[in-house]
Design an enzyme around this catalytic site. Structure first.
Site, short mmCIF file in Angstrom:
data_model
loop_
_atom_site.label_atom_id
_atom_site.label_comp_id
_atom_site.label_asym_id
_atom_site.label_seq_id
_atom_site.Cartn_x
_atom_site.Cartn_y
_atom_site.Cartn_z
N SER A 1 0.84 -1.19 0.00
CA SER A 1 0.00 0.00 0.00
C SER A 1 0.87 1.24 0.00
O SER A 1 2.09 1.15 0.00
CB SER A 1 -0.91 0.00 1.23
OG SER A 1 -0.12 0.06 2.39
N LYS A 2 0.22 2.37 0.02
CA LYS A 2 0.96 3.64 -0.07
C LYS A 2 2.08 3.76 0.92
O LYS A 2 3.11 4.39 0.66
CB LYS A 2 0.02 4.84 0.13
CG LYS A 2 -1.16 4.88 -0.77
CD LYS A 2 -2.41 4.28 -0.16
CE LYS A 2 -3.00 3.14 -0.96
NZ LYS A 2 -3.67 2.10 -0.22
N ARG A 3 1.89 3.15 2.08
CA ARG A 3 2.93 3.31 3.10
C ARG A 3 4.22 2.59 2.73
O ARG A 3 5.23 2.72 3.39
CB ARG A 3 2.41 2.85 4.45
CG ARG A 3 1.69 1.51 4.42
CD ARG A 3 0.77 1.41 5.61
NE ARG A 3 1.55 1.19 6.83
CZ ARG A 3 1.63 0.04 7.45
NH1 ARG A 3 0.99 -0.99 6.98
NH2 ARG A 3 2.34 -0.09 8.54
N HIS A 4 4.16 1.79 1.67
CA HIS A 4 5.38 1.11 1.25
C HIS A 4 6.09 1.88 0.16
O HIS A 4 7.00 1.37 -0.48
CB HIS A 4 5.04 -0.29 0.73
CG HIS A 4 4.38 -1.14 1.75
ND1 HIS A 4 4.96 -1.44 2.95
CD2 HIS A 4 3.17 -1.73 1.78
CE1 HIS A 4 4.15 -2.20 3.66
NE2 HIS A 4 3.05 -2.39 2.98
N GLY A 5 5.64 3.11 -0.08
CA GLY A 5 6.27 3.87 -1.15
C GLY A 5 5.33 3.97 -2.33
O GLY A 5 4.13 3.86 -2.19
#
Length: 494
Positions: free
Chosen positions: A258-262
């Site tokens: 998800s977004k938190r992984h880049g």
RNA sequence: GGCGCGUUGGAGAAGCGGCUGAACUCACCAGCCUUUCACGCUGGCAUUCAUGGGUUCGAAUCCCAUACGCGUCACCA
């Protein structure tokens, strides 16, 4: 008679095309191509709240950029259109009508509050939250009267009780589900728009889809769809659920990408200077393993090599390092024109080349990119690398002073250099190189050691650019100027 | 919680009961090459397949438990 393969990618236009979606699209595309079939793109835009035209455009652009041109579907048309769900309402309505009349579906008037309360109670009791069936028994005629009178209603599917539904999955094998765990689900929302699980079934059937490859998150949706296929009397396509893509978060835990992984969208990678063929290659390797040793495949090669048999059941981890490696390999192999096409925008953005490059700038850009192509893993790294080369190494008295602590080798090299410089103070880039060669011969210190000695002696830094490359990047004049400074330092040395 | 899926090295993975004393690729380490870095080349890198049982002459491969991880249970797709 050989079966005609018809595969589809059916994104919902609620955001840019993300990595996971692109991989699903790719697998569908590859299987279709591998078997001489048709690849179709359809938009699942029944979520009016979140769907947008921009997202649709983004998805289509990304797909095309990745080289996954579709044979049929949105924009290109075909015999099974329309290819946007909101334009296919008639098809859904007809099917709902049939289900309603056959008693396989029914109107439900329960309010959201009611449902929420029911769910809460069930959960409190530790039960599976599912629709209790309050409106199941309302006769169709009566229900229709209430609807006509303006009462809000949804339509639910009457799920057969006590049955076992088996999903015969191409990658996971037979997976069975009990219908008792499902509960009558909604097929048409109160605004008259069908819900995903219902619309896909109609679409896949009417479009003649033969194989459905999608993410594992859909696996537990599949029994619902299967039960609908049966109720409608449709033949089922073959299903293949591919594993999730996991990313590592800050704590090092692996969770769904998800977004938190880049960056998760395809455009984000495009903007960082990744090549589409590298993305395709990388994506294909996410959950699929080629048989042999080779790991680099162009789209064409993938079309030949791909097979569902080598698709893994376990989740795939998004490994940026590997993507970078793959991209670097493609950059190294790319033609000069392509390199320029992809690299130039980054040089412009960094102000290293003007927006309307002159002929000289173009030549410079071409040379620089060619020289640096083995050093970068994506084009976004280009400007910073150039900057690194440009950053002047300052040779001054402090550096000189630090030479006292130099290793013997370095001192030997430097002394030899000083002598030569005194004898022949005129320096050009070429003569400097020649000189280094001679020193190497005389001192017996060569190759890496020679340079290392100088490097340490020079600045104590671990970095210093290659002369040839430097002259290309910063220009011969500027380099000479720096060289002279450097040499002056040696001449003062003792 | 129910249901479902997964678990081979730092990562992707091959493996489908004996040819695996666990391929291959990335990363990492060492060496070579190269006046940096990188590229390239050579070599190293799991006595072990989550754990515990069982079946078998023989298991990473089959069966059963346990643990852990994840997915899904919407008028979202």
């Amino acid at each position: 008679m050989e079966q005609q393969y018809r595969l589809r990618f059916a994104p919902s236009p609620t955001g840019p095309l993300h990595i996971g979606g692109a991989r699903s699209a790719l697998f569908n595309y590859l299987l279709a191509k591998k078997n001489g079939g048709t690849f179709i793109v359809r938009m699942e835009d029944t979520d009016l709240e979140r769907s947008s035209k921009e997202s649709e455009e983004n998805i289509k652009d990304s797909l095309r950029w990745l080289g996954m041109d579709w044979d049929e579907g949105i924009d290109v048309g075909g015999d099974y259109g329309p290819y946007r769900q909101m334009e296919r309402l008639d098809i859904y309505n007809a099917a709902v009508r049939r289900l309603l009349e056959e008693g396989k579906a029914y109107y439900c008037f329960c309010s959201e509050e009611e449902l929420a309360r029911e769910k809460e109670e069930q959960q409190a009791r530790g039960e599976v939250p599912k629709y209790g069936g309050k409106c199941r028994a309302i006769p169709l005629a009566e229900a229709e009267k209430r609807v006509a009178a303006g009462e809000k209603a949804v339509i639910r599917f009457r799920v057969p009780e006590g049955e076992t539904v088996v999903v015969d999955d191409l990658v996971r094998g037979k997976v069975s589900f009990d219908t008792d765990g499902i509960g009558d689900f909604i097929i048409v929302k109160s605004d008259g728009i069908p819900v995903y699980n219902f619309a896909v079934v109609l679409d896949d059937h009417t479009m003649g889809i033969t194989h459905v490859i999608r993410g594992e998150e859909h696996l537990s949706n599949t029994p619902r769809q299967l039960v609908l296929y049966d109720a409608l009397g449709y033949e089922k396509p073959k299903f293949a659920h591919i594993s999730l893509i996991l990313g590592r978060d800050n704590e090092g835990k692996l969770t769904k990408m998800s977004k938190r992984h880049g960056s998760t969208s395809v455009v984000a990678y495009k903007e960082q200077g990744y090549l589409p063929e590298a993305i395709d290659n990388f994506l294909a390797l996410l959950g699929w393993a080629p048989g042999g040793e080779e790991e680099l495949f162009t789209l064409d090669e993938l079309e030949q090599a791909f097979s569902l048999e080598h698709v893994s059941k376990s989740p795939a981890v998004f490994d940026l390092e590997k993507l970078k490696w793959i991209n670097g390999m493609y950059i190294r192999g790319a033609s000069g024109e392509r390199l320029l096409e992809y690299g130039l925008p980054f040089l412009k953005k960094a102000g290293l080349v003007s927006a309307e490059p002159t002929a000289d700038e173009m030549i410079w850009a071409m040379t620089v990119i060619d020289v640096l192509k083995t050093h970068i893993s994506c084009f976004a790294e280009l400007p910073e690398l150039i900057e690194k080369y440009r950053a002047a190494v300052v040779y001054d008295d402090d550096v000189l002073a630090s030479l006292k602590d130099c290793k013997e080798d370095a001192l030997a090299v430097l002394r030899a250099m000083k002598e030569k410089l005194e004898r022949n103070p005129k320096v050009t880039v070429d003569s400097y190189k020649k000189m280094l060669k001679e020193i190497s011969k005389e001192t017996g210190i060569k190759g890496r050691n020679l340079y290392h000695s100088l490097r340490v002696a020079k600045t104590g830094e671990e970095q210093g650019p290659d002369l040839d490359k430097l002259s290309v990047i910063i220009g011969r004049d500027l380099m000479l100027e720096r060289l002279k400074k450097f040499i002056k330092m040696f001449q003062r040395m003792d």
